[in-house]
Scaffold this active site. Structure first.
Site, PDB file in Angstrom:
ATOM      1  N   LYS A   8      42.008  29.042  27.170  1.00  0.00           N
ATOM      2  CA  LYS A   8      41.626  30.023  26.143  1.00  0.00           C
ATOM      3  C   LYS A   8      42.836  30.915  25.839  1.00  0.00           C
ATOM      4  CE  LYS A   8      41.623  33.712  29.126  1.00  0.00           C
ATOM      5  NZ  LYS A   8      42.700  34.735  29.091  1.00  0.00           N
ATOM      6  N   GLY A  94      47.695  33.504  31.846  1.00  0.00           N
ATOM      7  CA  GLY A  94      46.829  34.196  30.889  1.00  0.00           C
ATOM      8  C   GLY A  94      46.009  33.254  30.033  1.00  0.00           C
ATOM      9  N   GLY A  98      42.126  28.212  35.698  1.00  0.00           N
ATOM     10  CA  GLY A  98      41.272  28.130  36.897  1.00  0.00           C
ATOM     11  C   GLY A  98      39.823  28.456  36.564  1.00  0.00           C
ATOM     12  N   ASP A 132      36.390  35.771  33.744  1.00  0.00           N
ATOM     13  CA  ASP A 132      36.608  34.892  32.585  1.00  0.00           C
ATOM     14  C   ASP A 132      35.749  33.632  32.625  1.00  0.00           C
ATOM     15  OD1 ASP A 132      38.594  36.616  31.837  1.00  0.00           O
ATOM     16  OD2 ASP A 132      40.258  35.230  32.204  1.00  0.00           O
TER      17      ASP A 132
HETATM   18  O1  C5P Z   1      37.321  38.686  37.950  1.00  0.00           O
HETATM   19  P1  C5P Z   1      38.626  38.146  38.436  1.00  0.00           P
HETATM   20  O2  C5P Z   1      38.549  37.612  39.845  1.00  0.00           O
HETATM   21  O3  C5P Z   1      39.250  37.183  37.504  1.00  0.00           O
HETATM   22  O4  C5P Z   1      39.626  39.400  38.473  1.00  0.00           O
HETATM   23  C1  C5P Z   1      40.854  39.409  39.185  1.00  0.00           C
HETATM   24  C2  C5P Z   1      41.298  40.858  39.379  1.00  0.00           C
HETATM   25  O5  C5P Z   1      41.626  41.443  38.098  1.00  0.00           O
HETATM   26  C3  C5P Z   1      40.210  41.774  39.931  1.00  0.00           C
HETATM   27  O6  C5P Z   1      40.239  41.793  41.324  1.00  0.00           O
HETATM   28  C4  C5P Z   1      40.574  43.116  39.353  1.00  0.00           C
HETATM   29  O7  C5P Z   1      41.626  43.697  40.101  1.00  0.00           O
HETATM   30  C5  C5P Z   1      41.145  42.758  38.001  1.00  0.00           C
HETATM   31  N1  C5P Z   1      40.167  42.858  36.900  1.00  0.00           N
HETATM   32  C6  C5P Z   1      39.771  44.115  36.426  1.00  0.00           C
HETATM   33  N2  C5P Z   1      38.910  44.190  35.368  1.00  0.00           N
HETATM   34  C7  C5P Z   1      38.449  43.068  34.747  1.00  0.00           C
HETATM   35  C8  C5P Z   1      38.846  41.783  35.213  1.00  0.00           C
HETATM   36  C9  C5P Z   1      39.704  41.713  36.279  1.00  0.00           C
HETATM   37  O8  C5P Z   1      40.202  45.143  36.957  1.00  0.00           O
HETATM   38  N3  C5P Z   1      37.647  43.190  33.691  1.00  0.00           N
END
Ligand code: C5P
Length: 286
Positions: A8, A94, A98, A132
């Site tokens: 994406k 980005g 994964g 995501d």
């Molecule tokens: O949700 P995901 O595991 O992909 O997020 C990885 C890290 O990115 C989280 O641990 C957090 O630190 C940050 N994050 C965030 N706010 C979001 C998505 C991700 O702070 N909306």
């Protein structure tokens, strides 16, 4: 079973504020692109295992694919699968590679095992795996809010050729959020309205804002340079995707898009997506 697991881009990404749970509320438009990995699922008698074409991708419980399989396994009360992952989407780029892989396992494994998982349960599993992941349960562009998991499908025909280029830099999402520092809560930018305007030929600049760009560009000027080169070579707009490092350019015709690609080294080019692209994950190709 062979599934195409598409990447994406984020057509605009605004971080609205930090929440009490440590995550950030955001507003973004997720758009699927042609670039994809291949996920193969092979039935086994019992147990979960995987392999990957890239050495730097973990094949243990650190891999979102196996964690997705574990979610389905728990729901089903057992099962066996071996996952073979052919990676083309760069990692830490980005592009949600994964997350896409995990969502494809959530979609395909219940079919393979003959298990019926209700949509809301599948969405909850996806949200547990990562912010995501829920987007990849569906195949079209979507407006996202919350931490990325509150989705509104957008019934819009995107008119652009999308060129993806990568500087080959790995940006950690957690680092990018931390680099934002403390900031005032921002109002909802209504990206859906900004998109409608841009699609109708209006100015795309208000839409194409990514709040991660300042911090990431400061740390890796080469990423800002790639964006500048896309704009110099005919892009009507360009932006970093997610927390980087991939940059995309929007072009109004195919020839201009191809000509711009020729300005980059072959290793930096990730491909071109045609207007109004829609993934067909379960249709075997090529
Ligand atoms: O949700 P995901 O595991 O992909 O997020 C990885 C890290 O990115 C989280 O641990 C957090 O630190 C940050 N994050 C965030 N706010 C979001 C998505 C991700 O702070 N909306």
């Amino acid at each position: 079973m062979t599934i195409h697991s598409h990447a994406k881009i984020n057509l605009g990404l605004r971080v609205l504020g930090k929440r009490d749970d440590g995550y950030h509320d955001l507003a973004t438009i997720f758009v699927p692109v042609d670039l994809c990995d291949t996920v193969e699922l092979h039935t086994r008698d019992l147990g979960l295992s995987m392999e990957c074409t890239r050495d730097d991708v973990p094949c243990d419980s650190g891999n979102l694919c196996l964690r997705a399989a574990a979610e389905v396994y728990r729901f089903a009360g057992g099962g066996g699968v071996h996952i073979a992952l052919d990676k083309r989407i760069p990692v830490g780029a980005g592009l949600g590679g994964g997350s896409s892989n995990a969502a494809m396992v959530l979609r395909a494994l219940p079919r393979l095992w003959g298990v019926d998982i209700p949509d809301d349960e599948l969405h909850a599993m996806a949200a547990r795996l990562g912010s995501d992941v829920p987007f990849f349960l569906h195949d079209g562009p979507a407006l996202a809010g919350g931490r990325g998991e509150i989705l509104t499908p957008l019934n819009v025909r995107l008119p652009w050729w999308i060129v993806l280029v990568t500087p080959g830099i790995h940006v950690s999402t957690a680092w990018a959020y931390a680099a934002l520092g403390t900031r005032e809560w921002q109002p909802d930018p209504r990206l859906d309205l900004l998109l409608t305007d841009a699609v109708r030929g209006g100015d795309s600049a208000p839409l194409l804002v990514n709040d991660f760009e300042p911090a990431v560009f400061e740390r890796w000027p080469a990423i800002a340079e790639m964006k500048r080169r896309l704009l110099e070579n005919g892009a009507v707009g360009a932006l970093m995707s997610g927390s980087g490092s991939t940059v995309f350019g929007l072009f109004s015709d195919a020839l201009e898009a191809q000509a711009a690609l020729a300005e980059f080294a072959p290793g930096q080019v990730l491909g071109v997506t045609a207007p109004d692209f829609s993934p067909m994950p379960f249709t075997p190709r090529g």
